[in-house]
Motif scaffolding. Structure first.
Motif, PDB file in Angstrom:
ATOM      1  N   GLU A  49      18.127  11.080  47.739  1.00  0.00           N
ATOM      2  CA  GLU A  49      17.539  10.695  46.454  1.00  0.00           C
ATOM      3  C   GLU A  49      18.086   9.345  45.997  1.00  0.00           C
ATOM      4  O   GLU A  49      17.353   8.515  45.447  1.00  0.00           O
ATOM      5  N   ALA A  50      19.383   9.104  46.230  1.00  0.00           N
ATOM      6  CA  ALA A  50      19.993   7.832  45.840  1.00  0.00           C
ATOM      7  C   ALA A  50      19.345   6.669  46.587  1.00  0.00           C
ATOM      8  O   ALA A  50      19.003   5.642  45.982  1.00  0.00           O
ATOM      9  N   ILE A  51      19.161   6.831  47.888  1.00  0.00           N
ATOM     10  CA  ILE A  51      18.561   5.763  48.693  1.00  0.00           C
ATOM     11  C   ILE A  51      17.111   5.525  48.273  1.00  0.00           C
ATOM     12  O   ILE A  51      16.661   4.378  48.136  1.00  0.00           O
ATOM     13  N   ARG A  52      16.364   6.613  48.050  1.00  0.00           N
ATOM     14  CA  ARG A  52      14.969   6.459  47.602  1.00  0.00           C
ATOM     15  C   ARG A  52      14.898   5.745  46.262  1.00  0.00           C
ATOM     16  O   ARG A  52      14.035   4.885  46.047  1.00  0.00           O
ATOM     17  N   THR A  53      15.800   6.095  45.354  1.00  0.00           N
ATOM     18  CA  THR A  53      15.782   5.523  44.005  1.00  0.00           C
ATOM     19  C   THR A  53      16.060   4.022  44.029  1.00  0.00           C
ATOM     20  O   THR A  53      15.342   3.238  43.398  1.00  0.00           O
ATOM     21  N   VAL A  54      17.098   3.599  44.751  1.00  0.00           N
ATOM     22  CA  VAL A  54      17.430   2.170  44.750  1.00  0.00           C
ATOM     23  C   VAL A  54      16.359   1.368  45.496  1.00  0.00           C
ATOM     24  O   VAL A  54      16.023   0.251  45.088  1.00  0.00           O
TER      25      VAL A  54
ATOM     26  N   ARG B 134      17.589  -2.984  35.660  1.00  0.00           N
ATOM     27  CA  ARG B 134      18.114  -1.949  34.769  1.00  0.00           C
ATOM     28  C   ARG B 134      17.271  -1.811  33.503  1.00  0.00           C
ATOM     29  O   ARG B 134      16.894  -0.699  33.103  1.00  0.00           O
ATOM     30  N   ASP B 135      16.974  -2.934  32.859  1.00  0.00           N
ATOM     31  CA  ASP B 135      16.218  -2.909  31.607  1.00  0.00           C
ATOM     32  C   ASP B 135      14.772  -2.468  31.825  1.00  0.00           C
ATOM     33  O   ASP B 135      14.187  -1.798  30.970  1.00  0.00           O
ATOM     34  N   ARG B 136      14.206  -2.855  32.963  1.00  0.00           N
ATOM     35  CA  ARG B 136      12.836  -2.446  33.270  1.00  0.00           C
ATOM     36  C   ARG B 136      12.738  -0.927  33.424  1.00  0.00           C
ATOM     37  O   ARG B 136      11.808  -0.304  32.928  1.00  0.00           O
ATOM     38  N   ILE B 137      13.734  -0.335  34.081  1.00  0.00           N
ATOM     39  CA  ILE B 137      13.736   1.122  34.251  1.00  0.00           C
ATOM     40  C   ILE B 137      13.971   1.801  32.909  1.00  0.00           C
ATOM     41  O   ILE B 137      13.318   2.780  32.568  1.00  0.00           O
ATOM     42  N   ALA B 138      14.929   1.260  32.126  1.00  0.00           N
ATOM     43  CA  ALA B 138      15.283   1.873  30.844  1.00  0.00           C
ATOM     44  C   ALA B 138      14.101   1.911  29.881  1.00  0.00           C
ATOM     45  O   ALA B 138      13.985   2.820  29.059  1.00  0.00           O
ATOM     46  N   ALA B 139      13.206   0.938  29.985  1.00  0.00           N
ATOM     47  CA  ALA B 139      12.052   0.888  29.083  1.00  0.00           C
ATOM     48  C   ALA B 139      11.109   2.070  29.298  1.00  0.00           C
ATOM     49  O   ALA B 139      10.435   2.512  28.373  1.00  0.00           O
ATOM     50  N   ARG B 140      11.082   2.597  30.527  1.00  0.00           N
ATOM     51  CA  ARG B 140      10.170   3.715  30.796  1.00  0.00           C
ATOM     52  C   ARG B 140      10.895   5.048  30.987  1.00  0.00           C
ATOM     53  O   ARG B 140      10.321   6.107  30.720  1.00  0.00           O
ATOM     54  N   ALA B 141      12.154   5.009  31.452  1.00  0.00           N
ATOM     55  CA  ALA B 141      12.891   6.241  31.731  1.00  0.00           C
ATOM     56  C   ALA B 141      14.384   5.989  31.535  1.00  0.00           C
ATOM     57  O   ALA B 141      15.093   5.652  32.484  1.00  0.00           O
ATOM     58  N   PRO B 142      14.874   6.118  30.297  1.00  0.00           N
ATOM     59  CA  PRO B 142      16.268   5.765  29.992  1.00  0.00           C
ATOM     60  C   PRO B 142      17.300   6.446  30.877  1.00  0.00           C
ATOM     61  O   PRO B 142      18.237   5.800  31.340  1.00  0.00           O
ATOM     62  N   GLN B 143      17.140   7.733  31.124  1.00  0.00           N
ATOM     63  CA  GLN B 143      18.136   8.437  31.917  1.00  0.00           C
ATOM     64  C   GLN B 143      18.125   7.970  33.372  1.00  0.00           C
ATOM     65  O   GLN B 143      19.166   7.863  34.018  1.00  0.00           O
ATOM     66  N   MET B 144      16.946   7.654  33.893  1.00  0.00           N
ATOM     67  CA  MET B 144      16.845   7.161  35.263  1.00  0.00           C
ATOM     68  C   MET B 144      17.555   5.820  35.411  1.00  0.00           C
ATOM     69  O   MET B 144      18.086   5.498  36.474  1.00  0.00           O
ATOM     70  N   SER B 145      17.575   5.024  34.330  1.00  0.00           N
ATOM     71  CA  SER B 145      18.254   3.735  34.371  1.00  0.00           C
ATOM     72  C   SER B 145      19.736   3.917  34.672  1.00  0.00           C
ATOM     73  O   SER B 145      20.302   3.226  35.522  1.00  0.00           O
ATOM     74  N   ASP B 146      20.370   4.864  33.996  1.00  0.00           N
ATOM     75  CA  ASP B 146      21.791   5.119  34.245  1.00  0.00           C
ATOM     76  C   ASP B 146      22.015   5.703  35.633  1.00  0.00           C
ATOM     77  O   ASP B 146      23.016   5.409  36.292  1.00  0.00           O
ATOM     78  N   ARG B 147      21.092   6.548  36.077  1.00  0.00           N
ATOM     79  CA  ARG B 147      21.225   7.131  37.409  1.00  0.00           C
ATOM     80  C   ARG B 147      21.140   6.034  38.474  1.00  0.00           C
ATOM     81  O   ARG B 147      21.907   6.013  39.436  1.00  0.00           O
ATOM     82  N   PHE B 148      20.203   5.103  38.274  1.00  0.00           N
ATOM     83  CA  PHE B 148      20.070   3.965  39.192  1.00  0.00           C
ATOM     84  C   PHE B 148      21.367   3.152  39.228  1.00  0.00           C
ATOM     85  O   PHE B 148      21.840   2.756  40.305  1.00  0.00           O
ATOM     86  N   MET B 149      21.946   2.901  38.062  1.00  0.00           N
ATOM     87  CA  MET B 149      23.176   2.114  37.994  1.00  0.00           C
ATOM     88  C   MET B 149      24.337   2.830  38.693  1.00  0.00           C
ATOM     89  O   MET B 149      25.170   2.200  39.347  1.00  0.00           O
ATOM     90  N   SER B 150      24.380   4.155  38.573  1.00  0.00           N
ATOM     91  CA  SER B 150      25.433   4.925  39.241  1.00  0.00           C
ATOM     92  C   SER B 150      25.284   4.835  40.754  1.00  0.00           C
ATOM     93  O   SER B 150      26.267   4.638  41.483  1.00  0.00           O
ATOM     94  N   TYR B 151      24.047   4.984  41.229  1.00  0.00           N
ATOM     95  CA  TYR B 151      23.798   4.879  42.664  1.00  0.00           C
ATOM     96  C   TYR B 151      24.182   3.485  43.171  1.00  0.00           C
ATOM     97  O   TYR B 151      24.827   3.345  44.218  1.00  0.00           O
ATOM     98  N   MET B 152      23.779   2.441  42.437  1.00  0.00           N
ATOM     99  CA  MET B 152      24.073   1.073  42.856  1.00  0.00           C
ATOM    100  C   MET B 152      25.578   0.794  42.837  1.00  0.00           C
ATOM    101  O   MET B 152      26.100   0.083  43.698  1.00  0.00           O
ATOM    102  N   GLY B 153      26.272   1.360  41.855  1.00  0.00           N
ATOM    103  CA  GLY B 153      27.714   1.166  41.776  1.00  0.00           C
ATOM    104  C   GLY B 153      28.430   1.697  43.011  1.00  0.00           C
ATOM    105  O   GLY B 153      29.336   1.049  43.554  1.00  0.00           O
ATOM    106  N   THR B 154      27.998   2.878  43.465  1.00  0.00           N
ATOM    107  CA  THR B 154      28.609   3.481  44.651  1.00  0.00           C
ATOM    108  C   THR B 154      28.326   2.648  45.897  1.00  0.00           C
ATOM    109  O   THR B 154      29.211   2.401  46.728  1.00  0.00           O
ATOM    110  N   ILE B 155      27.071   2.214  46.036  1.00  0.00           N
ATOM    111  CA  ILE B 155      26.684   1.430  47.213  1.00  0.00           C
ATOM    112  C   ILE B 155      27.394   0.080  47.243  1.00  0.00           C
ATOM    113  O   ILE B 155      27.918  -0.345  48.277  1.00  0.00           O
TER     114      ILE B 155
END
Length: 405
Positions: A139-144, A168-189
């Motif tokens: 899911e992390a790879i698909r999301t990023v 980040r801001d583009r995702i947050a505009a449509r799905a706020p929680q997904m924005s943070d999830r994306f940032m978490s995945y990117m941080g790990t990678i």
């Protein structure tokens, strides 16, 4: 016009050849698309030679291979010094910063390979802790990849903090929680990428997460909305759509996460209880939930290794297109899947269920010192709480639905 740092940065140098007035032989050629540094000198036998030094890219991010004026002068002086000393000057041809090096697409591939190799080694050694996170890796790879689609061919060194903020801001505009999830995945990678020297520094931790803080979700579905959505679920067109409709109903009753429910197999249900292992959920702990009959009715039938909510090729995906269809059928818009979880938990509170029991039903991780001292599973209390909500939900569904605008 003289070459200067200011002229380079504001793109005021016209197309053509520009000789540096400081270092003899240093030349910048400004083309329509490129700005290229060369140094000219006389080699052995008095033969005129020209060496490519590198490229200047306007507005290049820190850490990129763009060569500025000072670097070009230093490089030219080094080569001219080698010529004067009679030392060979031939070096590997530099790549253009916009063309050379590992791309984001390749970085994600390498990261996934590394994680899977590490998991295989951990499994062989019986180290379960080092296997943590493998459940969410696909899911992390698909999301990023999905959210960085426009950047996948960009060299990693050219992906900047500004690019990350924009996504980040583009995702947050449509799905706020997904924005943070994306940032978490990117941080790990990117942490891994920095450790492996694919990038000089991981700038993700220095970039604020803005999802839930940008748009705080408080949506709780009204009884009318619940009835309308529930009634529309069986009428989606395709078999996948109908599976999605059952999944939505199941989420509303069970108050669980959509990613975990979508992975549910018939064999995970034992005597009416859904058993999740510590690798099967976000909280990384075992979670046993006795399901009410209303939830069990949504699972259908199948073999133990078959998904309860399957797509055409395995796990059900593409939730957004199915939700768009469901919104049209139900007349209810502006809600998200996570609102089903909030609706169920809020109604449990109103039924008098203690907040800590609601947290246990939701399988929230325990914070602070409590994580070390509170290990009760509260299985009976969880079952009673969700059974009470299912009974209330039946009452809501039996009531008459008003028209929804």
């Amino acid at each position: 016009m003289k070459i200067s740092a200011a002229a380079l940065n504001n793109n005021s140098l016209p197309e053509g050849r520009h000789q540096d007035h400081i270092v003899s032989g240093l030349v910048l050629i400004v083309g329509k698309k490129r700005r290229t540094w060369y140094v000219r000198y006389r080699g052995a036998g008095g033969k005129q030679k020209t060496d490519l030094l590198g490229y200047f890219v306007p507005d290049a991010p820190p850490g990129s291979d763009s060569m500025g004026l000072l670097d070009a002068r230093n490089k030219a002086k080094e080569i001219l010094g080698r010529v004067e000393a009679g030392v060979p000057t031939k070096e590997e041809k530099p790549q253009h910063p916009k063309q050379g090096g590992m791309t984001l697409d390749q970085l994600f591939d390498e990261y996934e390979k590394a994680r899977r190799a590490k998991a295989v080694a951990a499994q062989a050694g019986g180290n379960k802790k080092k296997m943590k996170g493998m459940q969410t890796l696909p899911e992390a790879i698909r999301t990023v990849r999905r959210n960085l689609h426009d950047y996948l061919k960009l060299p990693v060194h050219d992906f900047s903090k500004a690019d990350l903020k924009k996504v980040r801001d583009r995702i947050a505009a449509r799905a706020p929680q997904m924005s943070d999830r994306f940032m978490s995945y990117m941080g790990t990678i990117m942490k891994w990428a920095a450790q492996e020297d694919h990038i000089p520094v991981n700038f993700v931790p220095d970039t604020l997460k803005v999802g839930p803080g940008l748009v705080k979700r408080e949506r709780v579905l009204t009884p009318d909305e619940i009835r309308a959505i529930w009634a529309a679920c069986p009428f989606l067109d395709s078999d996948e759509g109908k599976a999605y409709g059952r999944l939505v109903r199941f989420l509303l009753v069970s108050a669980q996460r959509i990613s975990e429910a979508a992975a549910l197999k018939h064999g995970d249900i034992i005597a009416g209880c859904w058993k999740q292992g510590e690798d099967d959920n976000k909280s990384s702990r075992e979670h046993l939930l006795e399901l009410p009959q209303l939830a069990l009715e949504q699972l259908g039938t199948g073999k133990a290794d078959e998904l309860c909510f399957s797509g055409r090729k395995g796990k059900l995906g593409g939730f957004s297109k199915f939700k768009t269809e469901l919104d049209k059928l139900s007349g209810v818009t502006g809600w998200r899947h996570h609102d089903l979880r909030r609706t169920a938990s809020t109604n449990m509170q109103e039924l008098g269920v203690a907040p800590h029991i609601v947290d246990m039903v939701l399988n929230h991780s325990i914070k602070g010192v409590g994580a070390h001292y509170m290990h009760a599973t509260m299985n009976r209390a969880k079952g009673e709480a969700i059974e009470a909500w299912a009974a209330e939900l039946k009452k809501i569904l039996r009531a008459q639905t008003r028209n929804i605008v």
